[in-house]
Design an enzyme around this catalytic site. Structure first.
Site, PDB file in Angstrom:
ATOM      1  N   ASP A 134      -6.174   2.590  -3.107  1.00 39.96           N
ATOM      2  CA  ASP A 134      -7.392   2.570  -2.286  1.00 39.96           C
ATOM      3  C   ASP A 134      -7.555   3.814  -1.413  1.00 39.96           C
ATOM      4  O   ASP A 134      -8.604   4.014  -0.814  1.00 39.96           O
ATOM      5  CB  ASP A 134      -7.488   1.276  -1.450  1.00 39.96           C
ATOM      6  CG  ASP A 134      -6.292   1.033  -0.565  1.00 39.96           C
ATOM      7  OD1 ASP A 134      -5.356   1.848  -0.584  1.00 39.96           O
ATOM      8  OD2 ASP A 134      -6.290   0.006   0.150  1.00 39.96           O
ATOM      9  N   ARG A 135      -6.529   4.657  -1.346  1.00 40.12           N
ATOM     10  CA  ARG A 135      -6.662   5.864  -0.520  1.00 40.12           C
ATOM     11  C   ARG A 135      -6.882   7.098  -1.393  1.00 40.12           C
ATOM     12  O   ARG A 135      -6.569   7.079  -2.586  1.00 40.12           O
ATOM     13  CB  ARG A 135      -5.388   6.111   0.291  1.00 40.12           C
ATOM     14  CG  ARG A 135      -5.102   5.025   1.275  1.00 40.12           C
ATOM     15  CD  ARG A 135      -3.962   5.454   2.173  1.00 40.12           C
ATOM     16  NE  ARG A 135      -3.723   4.400   3.150  1.00 40.12           N
ATOM     17  CZ  ARG A 135      -3.110   4.584   4.299  1.00 40.12           C
ATOM     18  NH1 ARG A 135      -2.642   5.782   4.619  1.00 40.12           N
ATOM     19  NH2 ARG A 135      -2.945   3.590   5.129  1.00 40.12           N
ATOM     20  N   LYS A 156     -11.663   0.110   0.282  1.00 43.68           N
ATOM     21  CA  LYS A 156     -11.713   1.541   0.076  1.00 43.68           C
ATOM     22  C   LYS A 156     -11.244   1.810  -1.351  1.00 43.68           C
ATOM     23  O   LYS A 156     -10.582   0.968  -1.949  1.00 43.68           O
ATOM     24  CB  LYS A 156     -10.874   2.284   1.105  1.00 43.68           C
ATOM     25  CG  LYS A 156      -9.437   1.837   1.283  1.00 43.68           C
ATOM     26  CD  LYS A 156      -8.872   2.506   2.528  1.00 43.68           C
ATOM     27  CE  LYS A 156      -7.378   2.287   2.682  1.00 43.68           C
ATOM     28  NZ  LYS A 156      -7.048   1.054   3.390  1.00 43.68           N
ATOM     29  N   ASP A 206      -1.492   1.380  -3.810  1.00 45.20           N
ATOM     30  CA  ASP A 206      -2.400   0.383  -4.388  1.00 45.20           C
ATOM     31  C   ASP A 206      -3.759   0.960  -4.770  1.00 45.20           C
ATOM     32  O   ASP A 206      -4.693   0.208  -5.084  1.00 45.20           O
ATOM     33  CB  ASP A 206      -2.574  -0.801  -3.430  1.00 45.20           C
ATOM     34  CG  ASP A 206      -3.155  -0.400  -2.099  1.00 45.20           C
ATOM     35  OD1 ASP A 206      -2.935   0.754  -1.676  1.00 45.20           O
ATOM     36  OD2 ASP A 206      -3.835  -1.221  -1.457  1.00 45.20           O
ATOM     37  N   ASP A 231      -2.835   6.371  -3.255  1.00 39.30           N
ATOM     38  CA  ASP A 231      -1.635   5.735  -2.694  1.00 39.30           C
ATOM     39  C   ASP A 231      -1.115   4.596  -3.568  1.00 39.30           C
ATOM     40  O   ASP A 231      -1.583   4.396  -4.699  1.00 39.30           O
ATOM     41  CB  ASP A 231      -1.931   5.232  -1.265  1.00 39.30           C
ATOM     42  CG  ASP A 231      -2.860   4.040  -1.246  1.00 39.30           C
ATOM     43  OD1 ASP A 231      -3.683   3.918  -2.175  1.00 39.30           O
ATOM     44  OD2 ASP A 231      -2.783   3.218  -0.317  1.00 39.30           O
ATOM     45  N   SER A 286       0.795  -1.217   0.000  1.00 38.04           N
ATOM     46  CA  SER A 286       0.000   0.000   0.000  1.00 38.04           C
ATOM     47  C   SER A 286       0.838   1.284   0.000  1.00 38.04           C
ATOM     48  O   SER A 286       1.572   1.515  -0.935  1.00 38.04           O
ATOM     49  CB  SER A 286      -0.949  -0.043   1.193  1.00 38.04           C
ATOM     50  OG  SER A 286      -1.889   0.967   1.072  1.00 38.04           O
ATOM     51  N   HIS A 287       0.721   2.051   1.074  1.00 42.45           N
ATOM     52  CA  HIS A 287       1.380   3.362   1.102  1.00 42.45           C
ATOM     53  C   HIS A 287       2.858   3.270   1.509  1.00 42.45           C
ATOM     54  O   HIS A 287       3.534   4.283   1.569  1.00 42.45           O
ATOM     55  CB  HIS A 287       0.634   4.268   2.078  1.00 42.45           C
ATOM     56  CG  HIS A 287       0.562   3.682   3.457  1.00 42.45           C
ATOM     57  ND1 HIS A 287      -0.257   2.631   3.761  1.00 42.45           N
ATOM     58  CD2 HIS A 287       1.242   3.966   4.579  1.00 42.45           C
ATOM     59  CE1 HIS A 287      -0.095   2.305   5.024  1.00 42.45           C
ATOM     60  NE2 HIS A 287       0.815   3.088   5.549  1.00 42.45           N
TER      61      HIS A 287
HETATM   62  C1  VG1 Z   1      -3.270   2.085   8.346  1.00 42.69           C
HETATM   63  C2  VG1 Z   1      -4.467   2.983   8.567  1.00 42.69           C
HETATM   64  C3  VG1 Z   1      -5.747   2.182   8.473  1.00 42.69           C
HETATM   65  C4  VG1 Z   1      -5.798   1.476   7.118  1.00 42.69           C
HETATM   66  C5  VG1 Z   1      -4.556   0.634   6.936  1.00 42.69           C
HETATM   67  C6  VG1 Z   1      -4.477  -0.017   5.583  1.00 42.69           C
HETATM   68  O1  VG1 Z   1      -3.215   1.101   9.356  1.00 42.69           O
HETATM   69  O2  VG1 Z   1      -4.378   3.648   9.795  1.00 42.69           O
HETATM   70  O3  VG1 Z   1      -6.835   3.039   8.664  1.00 42.69           O
HETATM   71  O4  VG1 Z   1      -6.928   0.667   7.034  1.00 42.69           O
HETATM   72  O5  VG1 Z   1      -3.389   1.451   7.093  1.00 42.69           O
HETATM   73  O6  VG1 Z   1      -4.527   0.911   4.555  1.00 42.69           O
HETATM   74  P1  VG1 Z   1      -2.286   1.231  10.640  1.00 42.69           P
HETATM   75  O7  VG1 Z   1      -2.439  -0.049  11.377  1.00 42.69           O
HETATM   76  O8  VG1 Z   1      -0.891   1.497  10.145  1.00 42.69           O
HETATM   77  O9  VG1 Z   1      -2.791   2.413  11.407  1.00 42.69           O
HETATM   78  V1  VG1 Z   1      -3.635   0.640   3.165  1.00 42.69           V
HETATM   79  O10 VG1 Z   1      -4.080   1.826   2.046  1.00 42.69           O
HETATM   80  O11 VG1 Z   1      -2.093   0.703   3.771  1.00 42.69           O
HETATM   81  O12 VG1 Z   1      -4.052  -0.919   2.687  1.00 42.69           O
HETATM   82 CO    CO Z   2      -3.571   1.428   0.228  1.00 41.08          CO
END
Ligand code: VG1
Ligand code: CO
Length: 544
Positions: free
Chosen positions: A282-283, A377, A280, A278, A114-115
């Site tokens: 989804d953000r 998302k 992937d 981001d 992801s990010h």
């Molecule tokens: C973070 C965010 C959470 C989100 C998750 C996955 O998790 O706070 O709200 O669902 O990333 O998003 P954490 O445990 O680091 O707070 V993604 O776009 O990284 O799949």
């Molecule tokens: Co993501």
């Protein structure tokens, strides 16, 4: 001749998925059998996958293609009948969710951290989504973890590597593979939800926007939909080419890491609208001209304006938000007399509510918004939702947000992240707060009366599953909140997140900056957690 073989392997003990899949440094995934063990553990935890359909793709980061070759051969050996693979191995998370649903697959692997940054020294990740298109719930991720600890062999196929640069069908041993252009499926879905004609007119009337794809997966989707289909000016999408290392950037759409976009939107000749997604896809981050929309406000505003969007007019059954997300959406739900749910952090907790038809819109403060059109998302979806609202209301982003605050009051909100904190220190910080919390109720803190303190736990209203340890909450008698949580997506040290929220009904004070309005709560959070003393830092790594 049989091409299916079994390879012996020893367990790795660190394969417990976090908030969203298994995320590790690329070098960890590159260890012999590491990825294979995890994939086999998933197939085993599902109780076998013989005769089933699978979806496979990732955000294009370093190791994406290698992992796809490995998973395809394993899928064939485990009896999968058909696998849908994104062209060049690329699928955004929401597009993968859509394909799983569309093709009634048993699930899908989404290869993404992801990010988190990518590249040989960056992060890689594997998420498994279920047949509903949503992230595997905790009971499955725990079963996968258990299987990964007991594994002694995995199944694979002796076969040449496949090519997925062209959309084509071929056989991998007894499994059929179909390489598809997921962009067209996804854009069809978007056009079924939003008023594309209205958005087209908006652009032809001179509305300007910049979309920062951050060299991540949404580039091709955004270029096709925004520029080619909706007629936004060429060049609207910047950093549109997916790169294995995201161009060296951190593909996290927030005020710190999407600085290219922020600089454009806060410049003299800023466009009307800015957005980013981001790694992937989804953000989403939403910006107006010299104006930032907090993700929590964005969720509330989408809910409040849903009636101008064809796919949602009169169709919002309920809203769900993660616990640390501001309560702005709750106010909209109350006014509209629809249900509102509070879930733990992570999209996997929304799935049951959407499947049961209890909620339509979901959101997280971490730049995640989505609906029941998929079970993830969806970054570009949120951008199109905003464009649809802007096309109908014909006002600036800032004006829409300020009017929303005037009508509902403003849930002033901010998140402070301290990244890469030593694990032992992070645990000490949380322990400090946990201990102090017991005696806080009834006392004054930050000029407010503490009403309650707890560690957030959740019982799923649909299937009764209980889940605990989701964040320490200090709740004040006026509804303000300070929340402390450790991230479950990092790969180096710990990230301490502090979420701050207060309610400000007074319109005269809405012009003030969130950090200013939250200052006494920020000071109280620092004193309580002793973060400055324990980490030696005097400011967070990221403020959103
Ligand atoms: C973070 C965010 C959470 C989100 C998750 C996955 O998790 O706070 O709200 O669902 O990333 O998003 P954490 O445990 O680091 O707070 V993604 O776009 O990284 O799949
Ligand atoms: Co993501």
């Amino acid at each position: 001749m049989c091409n299916k073989i079994s390879v012996s392997s020893n367990p790795f003990l660190d394969q417990r998925p976090g908030t969203s899949g298994l995320r590790k440094k690329v070098r960890i995934f590159q260890q012999a059998h590491y990825l294979e063990n995890f994939v086999q553990a998933v197939f085993d935890a599902l109780g076998g996958v013989s005769g089933e359909t699978l979806v496979l793709g990732g955000d294009g980061r370093y190791y994406n293609e290698t992992a796809i070759q490995v998973i395809l051969k394993m899928a064939a050996a485990n009896g999968i009948k058909k696998t849908w693979v994104g062209q060049n191995g690329i699928l955004s998370t929401p597009a993968a969710s859509h394909l799983i649903r569309k093709h009634q697959a048993i699930g899908g692997f989404i290869l993404s951290a992801s990010h988190n940054p990518g590249g040989p020294d960056g992060d890689f990740g594997v998420k498994f989504n279920m047949a509903n298109g949503g992230p595997a719930p905790e009971k499955i991720t725990e079963a996968v973890f258990l299987k990964s600890q007991q594994i002694s062999s995995y199944k694979t196929t002796v076969w040449n590597d496949c090519s997925f640069s062209n959309c084509a069908d071929f056989m991998l041993d007894e499994m059929s593979v179909e390489v598809i252009d997921a962009v067209s499926d996804y854009s069809d879905l978007m056009s079924s939800l939003f008023d594309f004609n209205a958005i087209r007119s908006l652009f032809s009337d001179g509305f300007s926007m910049v979309f920062d794809a951050m060299h991540a997966v949404t580039g091709p989707y955004a270029t096709e939909i925004l520029e080619n289909i909706l007629g936004a000016a060429k060049g609207t999408v910047i950093n549109g080419q997916p790169l294995a290392d995201f161009g060296g950037g951190h593909p996290d759409p927030n005020l710190t890491y999407a600085s290219d976009l922020v600089n454009i939107l806060f410049s003299e000749n800023a466009p009307d609208f800015g957005a980013a997604s981001d790694g992937d896809g989804d953000r989403n981050m939403i910006l107006g001209r010299r104006f930032f929309v907090t993700p929590s406000d964005s969720l509330a505003i989408l809910a409040a304006n849903a009636d101008v969007v064809p796919g949602y007019k009169g169709k919002i059954k309920g809203i769900a938000r993660s616990m640390p997300t501001s309560m702005a959406a709750d106010r909209v739900a109350e006014r509209k007399a629809i249900k509102c749910f509070e879930t733990p952090t992570g999209w996997k907790f929304f799935g049951n509510l959407m499947d049961a038809g209890q909620v339509t819109l979901c959101g997280e403060e971490s730049f995640g918004t989505g609906s029941d059109h998929v079970r993830e998302k969806d970054g570009l979806w949120a951008v199109l939702f905003w464009l649809n609202i802007l096309a109908v209301r014909k006002e600036s982003v800032e004006s829409i947000v300020r009017k929303h605050w005037a009508e509902y009051g403003r849930n002033v909100y901010s998140r402070h992240d301290y990244e890469e904190v030593d694990n032992a220190i992070a645990n000490k910080i949380m322990e400090n707060i946990r201990v102090k919390c017991t005696s806080l109720p009834g006392k004054q803190l930050a000029g407010r009366l503490v009403a309650a303190c707890d560690d957030f736990s959740y019982t799923d209203p649909v299937d009764g599953t209980f889940s605990s340890g989701h964040g320490l909450r200090i709740i004040f008698d006026d509804g303000s909140r300070i929340i402390f949580r450790l991230s479950g997506t990092g790969t180096k040290g710990a990230t301490v997140r502090i979420y701050l929220e207060l309610f400000e009904p007074d319109v005269a004070r809405h012009a003030l900056d969130a950090q200013e309005l939250l200052q006494t709560m920020i000071t109280a959070a620092n004193q309580l957690s002793e973060i400055p003393q324990l980490t030696g830092r005097n400011a967070p790594t990221v403020i959103t």
